[in-house]
Design a protein around this motif. Structure first.
Motif, PDB file in Angstrom:
ATOM      1  N   LYS A   9       0.855  -1.318   0.010  1.00 30.04           N
ATOM      2  CA  LYS A   9       0.041  -0.076   0.028  1.00 30.04           C
ATOM      3  C   LYS A   9       0.956   1.192   0.106  1.00 30.04           C
ATOM      4  N   GLN A  37      -1.169   8.640 -10.791  1.00 31.78           N
ATOM      5  CA  GLN A  37      -2.003   9.568 -10.613  1.00 31.78           C
ATOM      6  C   GLN A  37      -1.415  10.743  -9.785  1.00 31.78           C
ATOM      7  N   GLY A  40      -3.966  17.176  -9.421  1.00 36.35           N
ATOM      8  CA  GLY A  40      -4.291  18.056 -10.282  1.00 36.35           C
ATOM      9  C   GLY A  40      -4.151  17.580 -11.912  1.00 36.35           C
ATOM     10  N   GLN A  41      -3.634  16.387 -11.888  1.00 38.00           N
ATOM     11  CA  GLN A  41      -3.076  15.721 -13.329  1.00 38.00           C
ATOM     12  C   GLN A  41      -4.023  14.708 -13.668  1.00 38.00           C
ATOM     13  N   GLY A  42      -4.644  13.996 -12.994  1.00 39.50           N
ATOM     14  CA  GLY A  42      -5.558  12.941 -13.333  1.00 39.50           C
ATOM     15  C   GLY A  42      -4.898  11.691 -13.369  1.00 39.50           C
ATOM     16  N   LEU A  43      -5.645  10.764 -14.145  1.00 35.57           N
ATOM     17  CA  LEU A  43      -4.978   9.392 -14.603  1.00 35.57           C
ATOM     18  C   LEU A  43      -4.307   9.534 -15.809  1.00 35.57           C
ATOM     19  N   LEU A  45      -1.681   6.995 -18.204  1.00 41.79           N
ATOM     20  CA  LEU A  45      -1.654   5.618 -18.541  1.00 41.79           C
ATOM     21  C   LEU A  45      -0.059   5.348 -18.870  1.00 41.79           C
ATOM     22  N   PHE A  88       0.697   8.398  -6.946  1.00 45.96           N
ATOM     23  CA  PHE A  88      -0.130   7.289  -6.401  1.00 45.96           C
ATOM     24  C   PHE A  88      -0.159   6.249  -7.516  1.00 45.96           C
ATOM     25  N   LEU A  90      -1.920   3.083  -9.719  1.00 48.66           N
ATOM     26  CA  LEU A  90      -3.133   2.335  -9.743  1.00 48.66           C
ATOM     27  C   LEU A  90      -3.079   1.232 -10.674  1.00 48.66           C
ATOM     28  N   GLY A 106      -7.599  -1.478  -8.498  1.00 50.36           N
ATOM     29  CA  GLY A 106      -7.100  -1.972  -7.006  1.00 50.36           C
ATOM     30  C   GLY A 106      -7.125  -0.695  -6.149  1.00 50.36           C
ATOM     31  N   ALA A 107      -6.643  -0.898  -5.060  1.00 44.88           N
ATOM     32  CA  ALA A 107      -6.479   0.134  -3.990  1.00 44.88           C
ATOM     33  C   ALA A 107      -5.292   1.125  -4.001  1.00 44.88           C
ATOM     34  N   ARG A 110       1.144   3.781  -2.900  1.00 47.84           N
ATOM     35  CA  ARG A 110       1.397   5.306  -3.032  1.00 47.84           C
ATOM     36  C   ARG A 110       3.121   5.123  -2.619  1.00 47.84           C
TER      37      ARG A 110
END
Lengths: 114, 113
Positions: A9, A37, A40-43, A45, A88, A90, A106-107, A110
């Protein structure tokens, strides 16, 4: 329970070190994805895989590597070449990217730099 | 280039009111538009999907509209509750785009008791 498991985690990386983030799914999904993530920048890829033993670079692949040796597993390695790894991370999966591509996440892990 | 815009400012509403979130896109022709919910420190969770030939979709207190002429989707939460407080993301999908989702930045919703 079916789902996606990310571990650890929380992860800390020392300068010059490679670290590997784990992602396992028992949903029998063909496609898997790694996103980063930042506030302020979103996801964004990083890499994705539509089938075992095959994967493609996403929009920000530099400094990262992946493997897809098993359908259930899609580990991400953050290499020392990634100069700003704090974020973070994901992992997600979908039945197949050729369908509606509904993604299950998933969770998250970080990652911080020591 | 393809672009998705969601309300950048947080939305604050009173409990019981209807929350309306907006997703606008340009230079894209999505076959599907999806909405996800993300809580702090957690991964997004899929809520609803609407196809390009559908104008409206409902699920319990949630409603999504899709206007391909305006290139806009609206996401409504009726009878909002404090538990609805989260960030809501929209994502577009078209099989021709290397089969990837295009993500918006999300809108933060706070429902005050």
């Amino acid at each position: 329970d079916g789902g996606i498991t990310q571990s650890p985690k929380y992860l800390f990386r020392k300068e010059g070190q490679n670290v590997t983030l784990s992602c396992e799914q028992n949903l029998n999904h063909d496609a898997m994805y790694w996103y980063r993530q930042d506030p302020g920048q979103g996801l964004r890829l990083i890499y994705y895989s539509q089938i075992v033993n095959d994967f493609q670079k996403g929009d920000i692949a530099e400094g990262y590597s992946v493997s897809r040796e098993k359908k259930e597993s899609f580990p991400l390695t953050v290499t020392s070449a990634q100069k700003n790894p704090t974020a973070f991370y994901l992992c997600a999966s979908s039945i197949g990217s050729g369908t509606k591509n509904i993604q299950y996440f998933g969770a998250g892990t970080r990652l911080s730099v020591l | 280039s393809q672009k998705i815009e969601q309300n950048s400012e947080a939305l604050n509403i009173q409990e019981g009111k209807t929350a309306t979130l907006t997703c606008n896109y340009t230079n894209y022709s999505p076959a599907y538009l999806q909405w996800y919910r993300q809580d702090p420190g957690r991964g997004p969770v899929f809520l609803l999907l609407i196809r390009e030939n559908e104008k409206e979709k409902r699920k319990e207190r949630l409603k999504v509209t899709f206007d391909t002429t305006l290139k806009q989707s609206l996401f409504h939460i009726t009878a909002s509750q404090p538990a609805d407080s989260a960030t809501y993301l929209c994502a577009l999908y078209n099989a021709g785009n290397n089969r990837k989702l295009i993500w918006g930045l999300g809108t933060s919703l706070a429902v005050n008791p």
